[in-house]
Structure formats: structure tokens, C-alpha cells
Design an enzyme around this catalytic site. Structure first.
Site, PDB file in Angstrom:
ATOM      1  CG  HIS A  48      -1.746   0.958   1.277  1.00  0.00           C
ATOM      2  ND1 HIS A  48      -1.651   1.852   2.482  1.00  0.00           N
ATOM      3  CD2 HIS A  48      -2.855   1.573   0.565  1.00  0.00           C
ATOM      4  CE1 HIS A  48      -2.701   2.853   2.361  1.00  0.00           C
ATOM      5  NE2 HIS A  48      -3.338   2.581   1.243  1.00  0.00           N
ATOM      6  NE  ARG A  49      -1.706   5.765   1.202  1.00  0.00           N
ATOM      7  CZ  ARG A  49      -2.212   6.598   2.418  1.00  0.00           C
ATOM      8  NH1 ARG A  49      -1.534   7.578   3.077  1.00  0.00           N
ATOM      9  NH2 ARG A  49      -3.393   6.587   2.773  1.00  0.00           N
TER      10      ARG A  49
ATOM     11  CD  GLU B 281      -3.298   1.921  -2.879  1.00  0.00           C
ATOM     12  OE1 GLU B 281      -4.250   2.789  -2.962  1.00  0.00           O
ATOM     13  OE2 GLU B 281      -2.152   2.594  -2.511  1.00  0.00           O
TER      14      GLU B 281
ATOM     15  CG  ASP C 175      -2.879   6.797  -3.495  1.00  0.00           C
ATOM     16  OD1 ASP C 175      -4.072   6.270  -3.127  1.00  0.00           O
ATOM     17  OD2 ASP C 175      -2.019   6.563  -2.471  1.00  0.00           O
TER      18      ASP C 175
ATOM     19  CG  HIS D 152      -3.200   9.452  -0.125  1.00  0.00           C
ATOM     20  ND1 HIS D 152      -4.036  10.141   0.780  1.00  0.00           N
ATOM     21  CD2 HIS D 152      -3.768   8.112  -0.097  1.00  0.00           C
ATOM     22  CE1 HIS D 152      -5.062   9.464   1.093  1.00  0.00           C
ATOM     23  NE2 HIS D 152      -4.939   8.209   0.683  1.00  0.00           N
TER      24      HIS D 152
ATOM     25  CD  GLU E  99      -7.693   5.389  -3.904  1.00  0.00           C
ATOM     26  OE1 GLU E  99      -6.675   4.753  -3.201  1.00  0.00           O
ATOM     27  OE2 GLU E  99      -8.496   6.004  -3.276  1.00  0.00           O
TER      28      GLU E  99
ATOM     29  CE  LYS F  51      -6.121   8.572  -2.575  1.00  0.00           C
ATOM     30  NZ  LYS F  51      -7.322   7.900  -1.859  1.00  0.00           N
TER      31      LYS F  51
ATOM     32  CG  ASP G 270       0.277   0.767   5.590  1.00  0.00           C
ATOM     33  OD1 ASP G 270       0.115   1.251   4.249  1.00  0.00           O
ATOM     34  OD2 ASP G 270      -0.177   1.230   6.742  1.00  0.00           O
TER      35      ASP G 270
HETATM   36  O1  G3P Z   1      -6.695   1.351  -2.465  1.00  0.00           O
HETATM   37  C1  G3P Z   1      -6.970   1.105  -1.018  1.00  0.00           C
HETATM   38  C2  G3P Z   1      -6.666   2.210   0.019  1.00  0.00           C
HETATM   39  O2  G3P Z   1      -5.496   2.750  -0.628  1.00  0.00           O
HETATM   40  C3  G3P Z   1      -7.798   3.326  -0.048  1.00  0.00           C
HETATM   41  O3  G3P Z   1      -7.615   4.234   0.895  1.00  0.00           O
HETATM   42  O4  G3P Z   1      -6.880   6.439   1.740  1.00  0.00           O
HETATM   43  O5  G3P Z   1      -5.405   4.573   1.547  1.00  0.00           O
HETATM   44  O6  G3P Z   1      -5.954   5.824  -0.463  1.00  0.00           O
HETATM   45  P1  G3P Z   1      -6.232   5.380   1.061  1.00  0.00           P
HETATM   46 CA    CA Z   2      -4.890   4.499  -1.916  1.00  0.00          CA
END
Ligand code: G3P
Ligand code: CA
Length: 242
Positions: free
Chosen positions: A7-8, A34, A36, A49, A106, A108, A226
Site C-alpha cells: 500500500h503506497r 498500490e 495513488d 495520495h 487508485e 484520486k 503497508d
Molecule cells: O486502495 C486502497 C486504499 O489505498 C484506499 O484508501 O486513503 O489509503 O487511498 P487510501
Molecule cells: Ca490508495
């Protein structure tokens, strides 16, 4: 086997959404990333993000008000006092071409309806020949449907904060191949039923041992975490199962 998406990037240990965090996720053995995306004033897709640069960089203001060349002067790795710019999506794609990672982008565009974002991202996916390795997700389901309408060959997945009734019905209706729910928004039973109905389920953001175990135990399609190192260690215990 449940796939692990960082994640990120490997954001538990490295500055989120930086090339370092992505490269460290790959080194750790994650199956995917993942990230953003937002859009600069002059139309560059950048990996960050928040709509504003304030939290994660040395700058202040909205991404949409920066020219790309000015945005690049900001440090996205300010915690470590090491200069690292906000990556352009093209840079991440260039690096993705050197490995086999999957990548969940993702969009945004829930708060700011960036005009042309879907077209730009899709054009880059084609340019770098990454169609089979990308999943486009968003909390903006209109954008998910629009992405599908212009590029049905690219997998899409709506994001959810809360549970919905019979998610496979909705997911199929919008022609998505997967669903990305908040990890606490779907019971085991609903996850299993959704997968049985041919829909991939990739919950976010799964960091606690108990939650990671739960999803490995039911053989969920993937999870977004994460800490890919922690997740990989726990997954190993499940791989040994008969
Ligand atoms: O893609 C899942 C998750 O990343 C969504 O929430 O705020 O971390 O972008 P956020
Ligand atoms: Ca995200």
C-alpha cells in the site's frame, strides 16, 4: 495463494508513494503495489495520495495548482531528510517494465474531478504495455465505469468504505472484475461468496496480524498492506498447510 499488494509501496518503513517505497516492496517480495494518482496544473499524472502536497512533502498547496517542473522541486521523503521527488506515473511505469509486479492505480478523483485523468492514465498503460498488470480502482465509481467504457481491456475495481448487499451483483453490473473494500467492511462469508461469483476481492489496508491471518485463512484473492514483509512472513505459515 493470497497476493500481497504494498500500500503506497512499502509505506510502513519508507516514505509513501515514492520510488524507494515501490522498489523496497519489490525487494521484499510483494506481488504488487498500490499507488495513488493526482493531476498537475499542466496535466502530468503524479503519484501522491492527498490533493495537497502539505502532509507528505516540503511544499504547500494543491497538486492541481503546481506545474510539474515546480512540483518536482518538493521533497516527498522529508522524514528521512533525503531528497526524493514526487514520482511521475511514467517513472513508475518505466521501472515496472523491469519487473513483473502487479500495480493497482487508485484514481484520486473523488474530491477534485480531474478532467482527462482516466484518458491520460489509460494512454500511459497502453504506451508501456502494462494492460495485463494494472488494476484501476477509485472511490469515484463514475470514474470506474468511465474507465471501463474507454478501455474494457483494463481491469477495474471499485473501492468501498462500507459493506454493500450482494457486492458481486453491483460489481458485475458496472463490469468491474474486482472489489477493494475496507478490510472490516466484508465478512468472511461475503468475501467467499463474492469470489465464488467470479469477483476478485482485495481488502485494504490490512496491517494487524489477526486481520492478515483471517484473509490468508479464507484464501482471499489479495490484500493491500503497508507492511509486505510482515504479511509475507504470516503468509508463509499458510503456505505450509496441507
Ligand atoms: O486502495 C486502497 C486504499 O489505498 C484506499 O484508501 O486513503 O489509503 O487511498 P487510501
Ligand atoms: Ca490508495
Amino acid at each position: 495463494m493470497t497476493q500481497i499488494f504494498a500500500h503506497r509501496g512499502y509505506s510502513a518503513s519508507y516514505a509513501e508513494n515514492t520510488l524507494t517505497a515501490f522498489k523496497e516492496a519489490e525487494k521484499a517480495g510483494a506481488d504488487g503495489l498500490e499507488l495513488d494518482v493526482q493531476l498537475t496544473k499542466d496535466g502530468e499524472i503524479v503519484v501522491i495520495h492527498d490533493e495537497k502536497v502539505d502532509r507528505t512533502t516540503t511544499g504547500k498547496g494543491f497538486v492541481k495548482d503546481f506545474l510539474y517542473k515546480d512540483l518536482r522541486k518538493l521533497n516527498a521523503n522529508k522524514k528521512n531528510n533525503k531528497m526524493e521527488p514526487i514520482p511521475a506515473l511514467t517513472e513508475v511505469f518505466e521501472w515496472l517494465c523491469t519487473n513483473n509486479l502487479l500495480c493497482n492505480i487508485e484514481l484520486k478523483n473523488g474530491l477534485i474531478p480531474y478532467k482527462g485523468m482516466e484518458e491520460k492514465v489509460i494512454q500511459l498503460i497502453h504506451k508501456y504495455k502494462l494492460v495485463d498488470r494494472i488494476i484501476i480502482s477509485s472511490f469515484n465509481h463514475y470514474s470506474i465505469v468511465y474507465s471501463y467504457s474507454i478501455a474494457p481491456e483494463i481491469e477495474t475495481a471499485p473501492l468501498f468504505l462500507e459493506g454493500i448487499y450482494m457486492p458481486w451483483v453491483y460489481t458485475k453490473a458496472i463490469r468491474a472484475k474486482g472489489i477493494h473494500p475496507k478490510y472490516s467492511a466484508m465478512s468472511d462469508e461475503i468475501i467467499i461468496k463474492t469470489i465464488e461469483n467470479g469477483i476478485a476481492v482485495r481488502p485494504y489496508t490490512v496491517n494487524k496480524e489477526v486481520d492478515l491471518q483471517r484473509l490468508f485463512n479464507i484464501n482471499c484473492t489479495a490484500l493491500i498492506t503497508d507492511d509486505p514483509v510482515k504479511a509475507l512472513k504470516i503468509r508463509k505459515q499458510f503456505e505450509k498447510r496441507p
